[in-house]
Design a protein around this motif. Structure first.
Motif, PDB file in Angstrom:
ATOM      1  N   MET A 121       0.836  -1.187   0.000  1.00 49.60           N
ATOM      2  CA  MET A 121       0.000   0.000   0.000  1.00 49.60           C
ATOM      3  C   MET A 121       0.877   1.245   0.000  1.00 49.60           C
ATOM      4  N   GLY A 122       0.283   2.384  -0.366  1.00 46.73           N
ATOM      5  CA  GLY A 122       0.984   3.662  -0.297  1.00 46.73           C
ATOM      6  C   GLY A 122       2.256   3.688  -1.111  1.00 46.73           C
ATOM      7  N   ASN A 123       3.313   4.260  -0.524  1.00 41.63           N
ATOM      8  CA  ASN A 123       4.586   4.392  -1.229  1.00 41.63           C
ATOM      9  C   ASN A 123       5.202   3.046  -1.576  1.00 41.63           C
ATOM     10  N   ASP A 124       4.916   2.018  -0.777  1.00 37.84           N
ATOM     11  CA  ASP A 124       5.435   0.686  -1.093  1.00 37.84           C
ATOM     12  C   ASP A 124       4.869   0.179  -2.417  1.00 37.84           C
ATOM     13  N   ALA A 125       3.590   0.415  -2.638  1.00 36.78           N
ATOM     14  CA  ALA A 125       2.974   0.000  -3.904  1.00 36.78           C
ATOM     15  C   ALA A 125       3.594   0.750  -5.075  1.00 36.78           C
ATOM     16  N   ILE A 126       3.859   2.025  -4.875  1.00 39.56           N
ATOM     17  CA  ILE A 126       4.482   2.831  -5.930  1.00 39.56           C
ATOM     18  C   ILE A 126       5.891   2.329  -6.212  1.00 39.56           C
ATOM     19  N   ALA A 127       6.662   2.042  -5.142  1.00 38.03           N
ATOM     20  CA  ALA A 127       8.029   1.537  -5.307  1.00 38.03           C
ATOM     21  C   ALA A 127       8.031   0.220  -6.069  1.00 38.03           C
ATOM     22  N   TYR A 128       7.072  -0.639  -5.758  1.00 39.86           N
ATOM     23  CA  TYR A 128       6.975  -1.920  -6.463  1.00 39.86           C
ATOM     24  C   TYR A 128       6.713  -1.676  -7.957  1.00 39.86           C
ATOM     25  N   MET A 129       5.800  -0.777  -8.254  1.00 45.74           N
ATOM     26  CA  MET A 129       5.489  -0.455  -9.654  1.00 45.74           C
ATOM     27  C   MET A 129       6.749  -0.005 -10.398  1.00 45.74           C
ATOM     28  N   LEU A 130       7.505   0.888  -9.787  1.00 46.99           N
ATOM     29  CA  LEU A 130       8.691   1.441 -10.437  1.00 46.99           C
ATOM     30  C   LEU A 130       9.775   0.387 -10.603  1.00 46.99           C
ATOM     31  N   ASN A 131      10.009  -0.408  -9.556  1.00 47.12           N
ATOM     32  CA  ASN A 131      11.074  -1.412  -9.608  1.00 47.12           C
ATOM     33  C   ASN A 131      10.778  -2.535 -10.590  1.00 47.12           C
ATOM     34  N   LYS A 132       9.503  -2.803 -10.813  1.00 49.65           N
ATOM     35  CA  LYS A 132       9.124  -3.873 -11.743  1.00 49.65           C
ATOM     36  C   LYS A 132       8.914  -3.356 -13.166  1.00 49.65           C
ATOM     37  N   GLY A 133       9.140  -2.063 -13.367  1.00 50.25           N
ATOM     38  CA  GLY A 133       8.978  -1.510 -14.705  1.00 50.25           C
ATOM     39  C   GLY A 133       7.536  -1.358 -15.133  1.00 50.25           C
ATOM     40  N   LEU A 134       6.604  -1.352 -14.184  1.00 52.16           N
ATOM     41  CA  LEU A 134       5.191  -1.193 -14.509  1.00 52.16           C
ATOM     42  C   LEU A 134       4.830   0.270 -14.702  1.00 52.16           C
ATOM     43  N   SER A 135       5.723   1.150 -14.297  1.00 59.71           N
ATOM     44  CA  SER A 135       5.529   2.583 -14.501  1.00 59.71           C
ATOM     45  C   SER A 135       6.887   3.258 -14.512  1.00 59.71           C
ATOM     46  N   LYS A 136       6.978   4.351 -15.259  1.00 65.34           N
ATOM     47  CA  LYS A 136       8.186   5.164 -15.266  1.00 65.34           C
ATOM     48  C   LYS A 136       7.982   6.453 -14.478  1.00 65.34           C
ATOM     49  N   GLY A 137       6.829   6.516 -13.790  1.00 61.67           N
ATOM     50  CA  GLY A 137       6.533   7.716 -13.026  1.00 61.67           C
ATOM     51  C   GLY A 137       5.929   8.808 -13.894  1.00 61.67           C
ATOM     52  N   LYS A 138       5.510   9.869 -13.261  1.00 61.65           N
ATOM     53  CA  LYS A 138       4.908  10.994 -13.982  1.00 61.65           C
ATOM     54  C   LYS A 138       5.986  11.961 -14.450  1.00 61.65           C
ATOM     55  N   SER A 139       6.787  12.445 -13.498  1.00 63.24           N
ATOM     56  CA  SER A 139       7.869  13.368 -13.839  1.00 63.24           C
ATOM     57  C   SER A 139       9.238  12.715 -13.739  1.00 63.24           C
ATOM     58  N   SER A 140       9.341  11.621 -12.961  1.00 65.79           N
ATOM     59  CA  SER A 140      10.589  10.864 -12.860  1.00 65.79           C
ATOM     60  C   SER A 140      10.277   9.491 -12.285  1.00 65.79           C
ATOM     61  N   ALA A 141      11.228   8.568 -12.436  1.00 62.47           N
ATOM     62  CA  ALA A 141      11.019   7.200 -11.960  1.00 62.47           C
ATOM     63  C   ALA A 141      11.396   7.081 -10.486  1.00 62.47           C
ATOM     64  N   THR A 142      10.776   7.917  -9.670  1.00 60.29           N
ATOM     65  CA  THR A 142      10.960   7.894  -8.221  1.00 60.29           C
ATOM     66  C   THR A 142       9.585   7.917  -7.574  1.00 60.29           C
ATOM     67  N   VAL A 143       9.549   7.610  -6.268  1.00 57.47           N
ATOM     68  CA  VAL A 143       8.262   7.644  -5.567  1.00 57.47           C
ATOM     69  C   VAL A 143       7.657   9.037  -5.654  1.00 57.47           C
ATOM     70  N   GLU A 144       8.488  10.074  -5.474  1.00 59.19           N
ATOM     71  CA  GLU A 144       7.981  11.443  -5.566  1.00 59.19           C
ATOM     72  C   GLU A 144       7.579  11.765  -7.001  1.00 59.19           C
ATOM     73  N   GLY A 145       8.392  11.336  -7.954  1.00 55.41           N
ATOM     74  CA  GLY A 145       8.117  11.624  -9.356  1.00 55.41           C
ATOM     75  C   GLY A 145       6.919  10.879  -9.902  1.00 55.41           C
ATOM     76  N   TYR A 146       6.523   9.809  -9.215  1.00 59.24           N
ATOM     77  CA  TYR A 146       5.329   9.071  -9.625  1.00 59.24           C
ATOM     78  C   TYR A 146       4.072   9.921  -9.412  1.00 59.24           C
ATOM     79  N   GLU A 147       4.116  10.814  -8.414  1.00 59.99           N
ATOM     80  CA  GLU A 147       3.012  11.737  -8.108  1.00 59.99           C
ATOM     81  C   GLU A 147       1.731  10.971  -7.764  1.00 59.99           C
ATOM     82  N   GLY A 148       1.819  10.248  -6.659  1.00 61.92           N
ATOM     83  CA  GLY A 148       0.733   9.366  -6.247  1.00 61.92           C
ATOM     84  C   GLY A 148      -0.597  10.048  -5.991  1.00 61.92           C
ATOM     85  N   GLN A 149      -0.579  11.310  -5.591  1.00 61.62           N
ATOM     86  CA  GLN A 149      -1.832  12.000  -5.314  1.00 61.62           C
ATOM     87  C   GLN A 149      -2.441  12.644  -6.559  1.00 61.62           C
TER      88      GLN A 149
END
Length: 371
Positions: A125-153
């Protein structure tokens, strides 16, 4: 009429067949062009009558859930006197996906990450879910391939919704929707980039069962839950024993601080067979003299996977008559016993904490492995 309009807004009012289509607002240079064409060809989403796709339109939760279920090839039937999206939500709940049932409210990108990782059979859940997405290549993020760059909100757009789901199916190579576990998944899955995770269902259950029995033993000692082992805290090491590529090794440990130092409490290591998913070895290192027998017993429970049989084994083996005397021994000693396919060995070691003249501590090690 309202139901028809809701469907049309997301899936489009066009009767376009399932084939590539050119949209006025999506040319070949658009970042989501390939994903959108895939969605059209799969008959998951459609354009509008004015030949637009409206890729930046915000998506609601129910729209995303409907798209997701359809993309996995799951067929549903309308339910009488219920909302048009109800059968899709039923599928989501059957797979334990963390839907909020907000229906027409916009879904944010964090919620999407939590749902998508659930379809892969993990629970973050939360940032852990985002980190999993990025590490597995399921997303490249919104502005960058980081938890912050994913822009979860941030909100999810139509183009992003299709791209997210296409990535999931491309990565798995399967249209089988995974069932999200009830418990939080182990943290090593957040950083493990290769697909050498727990994929065997028997291994998952074996690890859970071992930890449950181990915690039962700790409970018998009077230790509170802060000392219990957690499935989510497992770390992963491959080929720990003799370079055996068939071994998957998982470890969890606890330590406690006093006023002067950090004192080690225990380390639990579980080895599974990559092919069968069965347990090959369990080792426990413990510093607690008074409670070691209960921890040893809980480890036997875990490996034998039969509490009554394990109890009988414990009572009739030389462990029951030898551990007390071994605990009082001043020299390093070991004792062994064999029952069924497992060999059990107990070691007692005296270790000097600071120097040869300093205080010593007892390290109790119990190990069971297949013979």
């Amino acid at each position: 009429m309202s139901i028809i309009l809701l469907v049309a807004v997301f899936f489009g009012a066009s009767s376009t067949s399932a084939q590539s289509k050119t949209f006025k607002d999506v040319d070949a240079s658009f970042w989501g062009y390939e994903a959108i064409q895939w969605g059209i060809e799969q008959n998951i989403v459609k354009g509008y009558d004015d030949d637009t796709f409206r890729p930046d339109r915000i998506v609601s939760e129910e729209e995303f859930i409907v798209l997701l279920v359809r993309a996995f090839g799951i067929t549903v039937s309308p339910l009488e006197n219920q909302r048009w999206s109800a059968p899709y939500y039923i599928v989501a709940r059957q797979h334990n996906l963390p839907v909020l049932s907000t229906y027409i409210a916009p879904i944010n990108r964090q919620n999407v990450a939590e749902i998508i990782v659930g379809t892969r059979g993990v629970n973050f859940m939360g940032n852990d879910a985002i980190a999993y997405m990025l590490n597995k290549g399921l997303s490249k993020g919104k502005s960058s391939a980081t938890v912050e760059g994913y822009e979860g909100q941030g909100m999810l757009t139509r183009a992003e919704a299709v791209a997210f789901i296409k990535n999931v199916l491309d990565k798995t190579g399967s249209k089988t929707m995974g069932v999200r576990p009830q418990e939080k998944s182990p943290n090593f899955l957040l950083t493990q980039t290769e697909e050498l995770q727990i994929t065997n269902p028997k291994a998952i259950e074996a690890l859970h069962q071992t930890i449950r029995y181990f915690n039962d033993g700790l409970k018998q000692t009077g230790l509170d839950s802060s000392y219990y082992a957690g499935f989510e805290t497992l770390t992963f090491t491959e080929n720990l024993y003799n370079g055996d590529s068939n071994s998957k090794v998982y470890n969890t440990s606890k330590s406690v601080k006093d006023s002067s130092s950090v004192k080690f409490v225990y380390s639990l290591t579980i080895t599974t067979n990559a092919q069968s998913g069965e347990i090959d070895r369990v080792s426990v290192w413990v510093h607690d003299q008074e409670r070691v027998k209960d921890i040893v017993l809980s480890t036997i429970y875990a490996l034998m996977q039969d509490a009554e049989k394990s109890k009988q084994f414990y009572e009739k083996s030389q462990f029951s008559s030898s551990i007390d005397s071994e605990l009082k021994a001043s020299e390093n000693k070991s004792i062994s016993a064999t029952e069924g396919p497992y060999k059990a060995t107990y070691f007692l070691m005296k270790i000097r904490e600071v120097s040869k003249g300093g205080p010593s501590t007892s390290v109790h090690t119990f190990e069971m492995k297949k013979v």
